[in-house]
Design an enzyme around this catalytic site. Structure first.
Site: not given
Ligand code: NAI
Length: 707
Positions: A63, A106, A109, A129
């Site tokens: 991210a 991210g 994911e 994370e």
């Protein structure tokens, strides 16, 4: 469509390319761009399957971390990414995610929402994370167990450690590893699966295990996290979220994950860890040194002194591929130094850190010597002889005589003036401090001490070198103890005062260990050797100001030969494995000594212990900052986290003070000032910022630093 995402097609296979250099972070515009291309693909009858790939050097490495900070005042990212992931998974035409470089956070994911994943052999996969105090927030904790199994998913989300492509293939995260032209291989894979029913990750429940096995996995993970990641919220929440996968339908699991993600996102721990992430990158920015400053190539080096530090430094150089001469004063010391290096390498091989062959290659890069004869060719010398100005000067005089012009002459001194050392040479511009921390081959911190005359090139090269050596280099000014040790003095002073006033040795260490310090201050003294400070104090006794209270317990312990771990006794007693135990004899001695000194004894709370030790750090840090010996408050934080075991989830001492509120910190320091005297005079900068309602970070910005 945004220009962050491009759509092309190759004979019935659509190719979506994410182009958001340098790491294709999922910044605003990227998810929207992917979503729009999916709409176009859905409406294009000629497309049979889709390849989703990253442009440049990687897939999506995560991210956009800057967004996390913004989210605490706005809308969390998860809400934005989740619908896109469902859309990918629900796409009627199979989506093949093609991964090179890294699929982290991210990015991971996103990859897991595809129907298939193909990768190059060097790709890496992870949910890091937790390192920012977070958990995956876009169904990572729900999809990963469905691909890799519950146990591995827990491990990956709790540790944040990535897996390589090979392991990912075995685990079922990846369906195929592609050799040769990557895009062509991914397109060929897409052709094979086009038209066949595409598996949705969220519906793959085959690896979710059974309740009895899972219960064991989760309880073991919780136990390990409580021990290894003491006091941290995110690892515990990551386990809760993966557990939800095994107990709830996917949609509910996602909602649960979302709730935990937000709890983590708004926690002080996550804000602190994100501060640490950016601060570490900020250290490289030095306002008066332009980016294009010439870097001196370091092809070879030399280390003077093969003691505790010199041996470690030689290993650090050798590990980074830099051949190094290692010079000692006599054969016996050289043999001892080399034997330690050999046994360190042998231990690493035994523990499986690297192979015997790698160890041998590294060892071969270190050339022992008793003379300066071969020093004329080296690009860098790091001096690590005994701490004494006369000796250091004589070594530097010699280096000045033998080294080629332009060679960097660095000292590992921990207390002496770099300017005075440089004055022994005819080239002070080439002289600098490179202050490694013990053990040098393990500790990440490198304080780079800029002398008055150190040239920009020399500073820039050492900053760059810290990266080559796998260290975090922080530039500091030339004051006594530089930044880290200068602050450590008052911190350890308070720890001793607290014992003098009635706190037990164990209570002082426990309070700071409960705060999150890797070790209590007194146990740290035992580890480093109490005699080191004792010798320095004896040398500088003439500088002590009359009437200012000085701690005396460590001097007394040293007079009894209790130097700490190395003599089997200090504040604690140690067995031959160096395991610490409380020593009732020390308690007795302390009681006797403080009674003789007439110091009143009282009950001392854990809060007073942490406040006194930590605010002593902060107050000295504020002075250092104001005097310009650190470029920014966040540099001090990075020094403390990487060199002194300060907990990263508290953000470093200066950040910690900001979170407490500088007014509150300053008031408490003023209280200590009235109770304990002059050493507690509040630093002028702290007073000023507290009055203005500002933080240390704001002071840094005003000074031209950007942290
Ligand atoms: P040490 O006593 O373990 O090693 C010093 C070595 O230098 C000895 O082996 C000695 O034989 C050698 N030596 C003395 N004169 C020499 C000469 N003319 N040529 C070649 N070798 C010579 O000391 P340590 O702990 O390694 O400290 C070295 C330096 O690093 C000191 O300046 C110290 O302040 C600094 N330092 C020490 C740290 C620690 O935790 N021990 C941490 C950071 C810095």
């Amino acid at each position: 469509m945004t220009d962050l995402v491009q759509l092309a097609s190759d004979n019935g296979i659509a190719v979506i390319t994410i182009n958001n250099p340098p790491v294709n972070a999922l910044s605003p515009g990227v998810p929207e761009g992917i979503s729009e291309t999916l709409d176009q693909i859905a409406n294009d009858g000629s497309v049979k399957a889709t390849v989703l790939i990253g442009g440049g050097r990687t897939f999506v490495a995560g991210a956009d971390i800057k967004e996390f900070g913004k989210m605490t005042s706005g809308k969390p990212r998860g809400a934005g990414l989740l619908p896109l992931l469902l859309k990918i998974e629900d796409s009627a035409k199979p989506v093949i995610v093609a991964i090179h470089g890294t699929a982290f956070g991210g990015g991971m994911e996103l990859a897991m929402a595809g129907h298939y994943r193909v990768a190059v052999a060097t790709a890496q996969f992870g949910q890091p994370e937790v390192k920012l105090g977070l958990i995956p927030g876009a169904a990572g904790t729900q999809r990963l167990p469905r691909l890799a199994g519950v146990s591995k998913a827990v491990e990956m989300c709790v540790s944040g450690t990535p897996v390589n492509a090979d392991e990912a293939l075995k685990l079922g995260i990846v369906d195929s590893i592609i050799e040769g032209d990557f895009l062509a291989g991914a397109i060929a894979f897409a052709r094979e699966v086009a038209g066949k029913p595409a598996p949705k990750t969220r519906e793959r429940n085959g690896k979710l295990g059974n309740p009895a096995e899972n219960a064991l996995i989760f309880s073991k993970a919780r136990e390990a996290a409580a021990k290894k990641q003491r006091g941290l919220l995110a690892p515990a929440r990551a386990i809760d979220a993966v557990e939800a996968t095994t107990k709830m339908p996917f949609e509910e699991g996602c909602k649960f994950e979302q709730k935990l993600f937000i709890e983590c996102l708004f926690s002080e721990q996550s804000k602190s860890l994100i501060h640490v992430f950016f601060s570490e990158r900020e250290t490289a920015k030095i306002p008066d040194i332009p980016k294009q400053t010439n870097i001196i190539p370091i092809h070879s080096a030399a280390v003077v002194g093969a003691g505790t530090m010199g041996g470690g430094i030689a290993m650090v150089l050798a590990n980074a591929g830099i051949p190094a001469l290692l010079k000692e004063a006599d054969q016996a010391a050289l043999d001892r130094g080399l034997a330690t290096i050999q046994s360190n390498y042998a231990n690493s091989v035994k523990r499986g850190r690297f192979s015997q062959q790698v160890a041998e290659e590294r060892l071969k890069r270190i050339t022992p010597t008793l003379t300066y004869d071969d020093f004329s060719d080296v690009d860098l010398v790091i001096e690590a002889v005994f701490e004494g100005m006369a000796l250091k000067k004589s070594v530097f005089r010699e280096l000045d005589r033998v080294c080629k012009p332009g060679a960097i002459l660095a000292s590992n001194t921990s207390t002496l003036s770099i300017d005075e050392i440089a004055s022994a040479t005819s080239r002070p511009e080439s002289v600098i401090g490179t202050h490694f921390f013990s053990p040098a081959n393990v500790m990440r911190l490198l304080e780079i001490v800029r002398g008055k005359a150190s040239s920009q090139e020399v500073v820039a090269t050492c900053m760059q070198l810290s990266k080559t050596l796998g260290k975090v280099g922080v530039l500091v000014g030339n004051c006594r103890g530089f930044v880290g040790n200068r602050m450590f003095g008052p911190y350890r002073r308070e720890a001793q005062f607290l014992v003098e006033e009635g706190a037990s040795v164990e209570a002082v260490d426990q309070a700071l260990s409960d705060f999150g310090m890797a070790m209590g201050p007194l146990a740290t003294g035992d580890l480093a050797g109490l005699d080191v400070g004792w010798r320095i104090r004896k040398e500088y006794r003439h500088l002590e100001v009359a009437g200012i209270r000085q701690p005396f317990l460590e001097d007394r312990l040293c007079e009894l030969g209790r130097y700490g771990q190395k003599t089997g006794a200090g504040w604690y007693k140690y067995d031959d494995q160096r395991r610490a135990a409380s020593d009732p004899a020390v308690g007795e001695l302390i009681r006797k000594w403080v009674e003789e000194a007439g110091i009143a004894q009282r009950q001392i709370s854990a809060t007073e212990i942490t406040d006194r030790c930590l605010y002593a750090l902060v107050n000295e840090g504020a002075r250092i900052l104001e005097e310009g010996f650190a470029l920014r408050a966040s540099d001090i934080d990075i020094i403390y986290i990487n060199g002194y075991g300060f907990p990263a989830h508290r953000g470093g001492p200066m950040w910690y003070a900001n979170t407490m509120g500088l007014k509150k910190v300053c008031d408490r320091i003023s209280e200590f000032h009235s109770q304990h005297g002059e050493t507690w005079q509040p630093a002028p900068l702290l007073k000023q910022l507290a009055e203005q309602g500002k933080t240390f970070a704001e002071f840094g910005r005003e000074q031209g630093a950007t942290a």
